[in-house]
Design an enzyme around this catalytic site. Structure first.
Site, PDB file in Angstrom:
ATOM      1  N   LYS A  28      52.290  55.123  39.469  1.00  0.00           N
ATOM      2  CA  LYS A  28      52.746  55.869  40.644  1.00  0.00           C
ATOM      3  C   LYS A  28      53.874  56.832  40.293  1.00  0.00           C
ATOM      4  CE  LYS A  28      55.953  54.261  43.134  1.00  0.00           C
ATOM      5  NZ  LYS A  28      57.170  54.245  43.907  1.00  0.00           N
ATOM      6  N   ASN A  29      54.878  56.342  39.579  1.00  0.00           N
ATOM      7  CA  ASN A  29      56.066  57.162  39.347  1.00  0.00           C
ATOM      8  C   ASN A  29      55.829  58.297  38.350  1.00  0.00           C
ATOM      9  OD1 ASN A  29      57.427  55.768  41.283  1.00  0.00           O
ATOM     10  ND2 ASN A  29      58.528  54.428  39.848  1.00  0.00           N
ATOM     11  N   CYS A 123      68.320  54.826  50.682  1.00  0.00           N
ATOM     12  CA  CYS A 123      67.084  54.128  50.999  1.00  0.00           C
ATOM     13  C   CYS A 123      67.308  52.631  50.902  1.00  0.00           C
ATOM     14  CB  CYS A 123      65.931  54.608  50.133  1.00  0.00           C
ATOM     15  SG  CYS A 123      65.792  53.813  48.567  1.00  0.00           S
ATOM     16  N   ARG A 128      71.546  56.690  46.994  1.00  0.00           N
ATOM     17  CA  ARG A 128      70.807  57.352  45.924  1.00  0.00           C
ATOM     18  C   ARG A 128      71.267  58.796  45.740  1.00  0.00           C
ATOM     19  NH1 ARG A 128      64.767  55.003  45.838  1.00  0.00           N
ATOM     20  NH2 ARG A 128      64.790  56.144  43.885  1.00  0.00           N
ATOM     21  N   ASP A 312      62.591  47.841  38.576  1.00  0.00           N
ATOM     22  CA  ASP A 312      61.421  47.718  39.462  1.00  0.00           C
ATOM     23  C   ASP A 312      60.653  46.411  39.243  1.00  0.00           C
ATOM     24  OD1 ASP A 312      62.168  50.152  40.439  1.00  0.00           O
ATOM     25  OD2 ASP A 312      60.578  51.297  39.470  1.00  0.00           O
ATOM     26  N   ARG A 405      52.893  51.453  49.546  1.00  0.00           N
ATOM     27  CA  ARG A 405      53.415  52.684  48.941  1.00  0.00           C
ATOM     28  C   ARG A 405      53.094  52.745  47.460  1.00  0.00           C
ATOM     29  NH1 ARG A 405      59.466  54.152  50.639  1.00  0.00           N
ATOM     30  NH2 ARG A 405      58.821  55.844  49.268  1.00  0.00           N
TER      31      ARG A 405
HETATM   32  C1  EPZ Z   1      63.053  56.145  39.653  1.00  0.00           C
HETATM   33  O1  EPZ Z   1      63.946  56.469  40.712  1.00  0.00           O
HETATM   34  C2  EPZ Z   1      61.924  55.362  40.275  1.00  0.00           C
HETATM   35  N1  EPZ Z   1      61.278  56.181  41.280  1.00  0.00           N
HETATM   36  C3  EPZ Z   1      62.439  54.056  40.872  1.00  0.00           C
HETATM   37  O2  EPZ Z   1      61.321  53.290  41.288  1.00  0.00           O
HETATM   38  C4  EPZ Z   1      63.204  53.270  39.809  1.00  0.00           C
HETATM   39  O3  EPZ Z   1      63.806  52.143  40.403  1.00  0.00           O
HETATM   40  C5  EPZ Z   1      64.254  54.139  39.139  1.00  0.00           C
HETATM   41  O4  EPZ Z   1      63.663  55.363  38.654  1.00  0.00           O
HETATM   42  C6  EPZ Z   1      64.941  53.450  37.970  1.00  0.00           C
HETATM   43  O5  EPZ Z   1      63.996  53.118  36.996  1.00  0.00           O
HETATM   44  C7  EPZ Z   1      60.448  57.147  40.931  1.00  0.00           C
HETATM   45  O6  EPZ Z   1      60.174  57.387  39.766  1.00  0.00           O
HETATM   46  C8  EPZ Z   1      59.782  57.902  42.031  1.00  0.00           C
HETATM   47  P1  EPZ Z   1      67.249  57.190  38.657  1.00  0.00           P
HETATM   48  P2  EPZ Z   1      65.070  57.565  40.475  1.00  0.00           P
HETATM   49  O7  EPZ Z   1      67.607  58.591  38.948  1.00  0.00           O
HETATM   50  O8  EPZ Z   1      64.551  58.607  39.571  1.00  0.00           O
HETATM   51  C9  EPZ Z   1      71.957  57.020  39.529  1.00  0.00           C
HETATM   52  C10 EPZ Z   1      59.908  52.067  42.688  1.00  0.00           C
HETATM   53  O9  EPZ Z   1      60.031  50.883  43.097  1.00  0.00           O
HETATM   54  N2  EPZ Z   1      71.892  58.473  39.791  1.00  0.00           N
HETATM   55  O10 EPZ Z   1      66.777  56.816  37.300  1.00  0.00           O
HETATM   56  O11 EPZ Z   1      65.596  57.948  41.804  1.00  0.00           O
HETATM   57  C11 EPZ Z   1      71.298  56.193  40.604  1.00  0.00           C
HETATM   58  O12 EPZ Z   1      72.145  55.973  41.691  1.00  0.00           O
HETATM   59  C12 EPZ Z   1      61.103  53.005  42.675  1.00  0.00           C
HETATM   60  O13 EPZ Z   1      58.828  52.538  42.282  1.00  0.00           O
HETATM   61  C13 EPZ Z   1      73.059  59.183  39.957  1.00  0.00           C
HETATM   62  O14 EPZ Z   1      74.161  58.636  39.899  1.00  0.00           O
HETATM   63  O15 EPZ Z   1      66.164  56.680  39.729  1.00  0.00           O
HETATM   64  C14 EPZ Z   1      70.943  54.928  39.855  1.00  0.00           C
HETATM   65  O16 EPZ Z   1      72.048  54.072  39.814  1.00  0.00           O
HETATM   66  C15 EPZ Z   1      62.267  52.437  43.412  1.00  0.00           C
HETATM   67  N3  EPZ Z   1      72.970  60.535  40.189  1.00  0.00           N
HETATM   68  C16 EPZ Z   1      70.657  55.419  38.438  1.00  0.00           C
HETATM   69  O17 EPZ Z   1      71.239  56.728  38.356  1.00  0.00           O
HETATM   70  C17 EPZ Z   1      71.779  61.184  40.244  1.00  0.00           C
HETATM   71  O18 EPZ Z   1      71.771  62.409  40.437  1.00  0.00           O
HETATM   72  C18 EPZ Z   1      69.190  55.528  38.066  1.00  0.00           C
HETATM   73  O19 EPZ Z   1      68.497  56.282  39.035  1.00  0.00           O
HETATM   74  C19 EPZ Z   1      70.598  60.452  40.067  1.00  0.00           C
HETATM   75  C20 EPZ Z   1      70.671  59.087  39.840  1.00  0.00           C
END
Ligand code: EPZ
Length: 438
Positions: A28-29, A123, A128, A312, A405
């Site tokens: 999915k991702n 969320c 986020r 995840d 989802r």
């Molecule tokens: C992706 O989210 C996935 N979603 C998430 O899966 C997954 O939990 C996550 O990566 C971590 O592996 C998709 O790919 C659609 P990140 P993403 O940016 O890209 C911080 C599921 O269940 N951060 O890697 O949004 C953030 O707060 C979903 O399928 C910042 O600080 O995650 C977090 O602590 C849920 N500033 C960390 O980085 C930013 O600008 C990692 O988030 C962006 C992120």
């Protein structure tokens, strides 16, 4: 297809070990980002092995809404043409359903030098932020404004740059990667995310004529190109769907061959299941998890960016450890609010205490069925597999639209493994199931 039916529930009679084979769908991702990137060329792109799940279908809706033409070739294949995009603005309607529609920002900014999406909020799993995405776009020469609930980015010219990500972020890495693909000159992304889906997006862009090296390492190098061309591409298997079935084998003391996976992508989950007492056999494109008649043991798990243990998979692993002998710890280091399911799991007999970002789990002998609700996607799936492991009682899982989802035909696949689970949408069918199994 996009309608949410809030009445739908899973009803489960647990206790039987899950046995047999299950085939994993596309990630999915990876699919969400690849779909967005597909509009970056005016040529036609064919994407295969797409999972038929709600998030993917919402993304397709968002793309059609801005003028992309999308033809469904079959359930898992689409043909996309982005030559007639007429709006560079993605509505709140989409972003509120899936945050990942912000990938259209990186894609459209790269191609048209201008894009706007509604600003995503928090969320179910925590706050986020998107500061790193914004930092990246700015470094590439874009003016980025946030206000009035929108994030807009615009550039006269995008120019490659050196970008250091303060925190490893999947979303920021992919968004910046897409924009940098069509920026002038060289971009270097340091402290990039290394997740398999980041690599898949880079491979996809390269198949369209991009020049990206180093995806899968900490440093990604992009040499910008002026245009991208059409391609045919197949999305990688979903490591989280696979991991979920691996945990289902473990917690039900079953024996499942999980097919169509990349075992390397599952190594962290495999390692923890082995520590917990399961036997895991790896094949070229399958893994078999054997837990029949085996005692599960406590262990410690910490979520980390890839190749660490995936956040995840955190709830599914906790569900296994809650019926393992001894005291386990599960530390969540990515999201600040990903333990909401613990109260639901407690209703099924689990003993879990949360201390800041650590769940301290005292293993109990077994789960008992209960009525629970899915707080988010992965936690929802975790509650379902707990229900399948429950020795007595019936488990009813509410709010299963979260699960839909990201899991295609979840209950069908579980039934194929001998799970006694049904999707019902009315009280009559719920009672009928309960009568049948009791
Ligand atoms: C992706 O989210 C996935 N979603 C998430 O899966 C997954 O939990 C996550 O990566 C971590 O592996 C998709 O790919 C659609 P990140 P993403 O940016 O890209 C911080 C599921 O269940 N951060 O890697 O949004 C953030 O707060 C979903 O399928 C910042 O600080 O995650 C977090 O602590 C849920 N500033 C960390 O980085 C930013 O600008 C990692 O988030 C962006 C992120």
């Amino acid at each position: 297809m996009l309608e949410v039916c809030e009445m739908e529930q899973y009803v489960i009679k647990g206790g039987a070990p899950l046995r047999g084979e299950v085939t994993i769908g596309g990630a999915k991702n990876a699919a969400l980002a690849i779909l967005a990137a597909a509009v970056m060329t005016d040529d036609t792109v064919v994407i295969d092995n797409l999972p038929d799940v709600r998030d993917v279908n919402v993304m397709i809706g968002a793309m059609e809404d801005i003028g992309a033409s999308i033809e469904r070739v079959d359930r898992h294949t689409v043909r996309i043409n982005g030559s007639k995009i007429e709006r560079l603005s993605v509505d709140y309607e989409y972003i509120k359903k899936i945050r990942a529609s912000y990938y259209l920002l990186g894609a459209l900014l790269g191609k048209y030098k201008s894009a706007e999406v509604a600003l995503p909020g928090g969320c179910a799993i925590g706050s986020r932020p998107i500061d790193l995405h914004i930092k990246g776009f700015k470094a590439l020469g874009a003016d980025v404004d946030t206000g009035y609930g929108l994030i807009s980015a615009r550039a006269d010219e995008l120019i490659g740059n050196h970008i250091y990500l303060d925190k490893v972020s999947v979303g920021a890495t992919i968004n910046i990667l897409m924009t940098a693909t069509m920026a002038k000159g060289k971009t270097v992304i340091e402290n990039a995310a290394k997740e398999p889906h980041v690599v898949d997006v880079a491979n996809f862009l390269n198949s369209m004529g991009a020049n990206i090296r180093g995806a899968g390492t900490d440093v990604i190098r992009v040499e910008g190109v002026e245009r991208l061309h059409g391609t045919e591409y197949s999305v990688i298997p979903d490591q989280i769907e696979a991991g979920t079935f691996m945990c289902a084998a473990a917690v039900t003391h079953g024996d499942i061959l999980v097919k169509n996976v990349v075992p390397k992508h599952l190594e962290a989950t495999t390692a923890k299941l082995v520590e917990a007492g399961c036997k895991v056999v790896e094949y070229d494109d399958a893994v078999r998890v054997i837990a029949e008649d085996m005692q599960l043991h406590h262990t410690a798990v910490t979520t980390l960016p890839y190749p660490g243990f995936p956040t995840d998979m955190q709830p599914q692993m906790a569900v296994v450890l809650a019926v393992a002998e001894g005291t386990s710890t599960v530390t969540e280091s990515i999201w600040d609010n990903r333990f909401k399911y613990v109260d639901e799991l407690a209703r099924m007999g689990a003993q879990v205490k949360i201390e800041s970002n650590i769940a301290i789990i005292t293993g109990v002998d077994h789960y008992t069925g209960a009525r629970v609700s899915a707080p988010d996607l992965r936690a929802g799936a975790a509650l379902v597999i707990a229900g399948l492991a429950a020795h007595d009682g019936i488990t009813v899982v509410d709010d299963i639209y979260y699960i839909q989802r990201g899991y295609e035909d979840f209950e069908v696949k579980l039934r194929g493994l001998g799970g006694n689970i049904e999707l019902v949408d009315n009280e009559h069918d719920l009672q009928k199931f309960i009568l049948k199994v009791s």
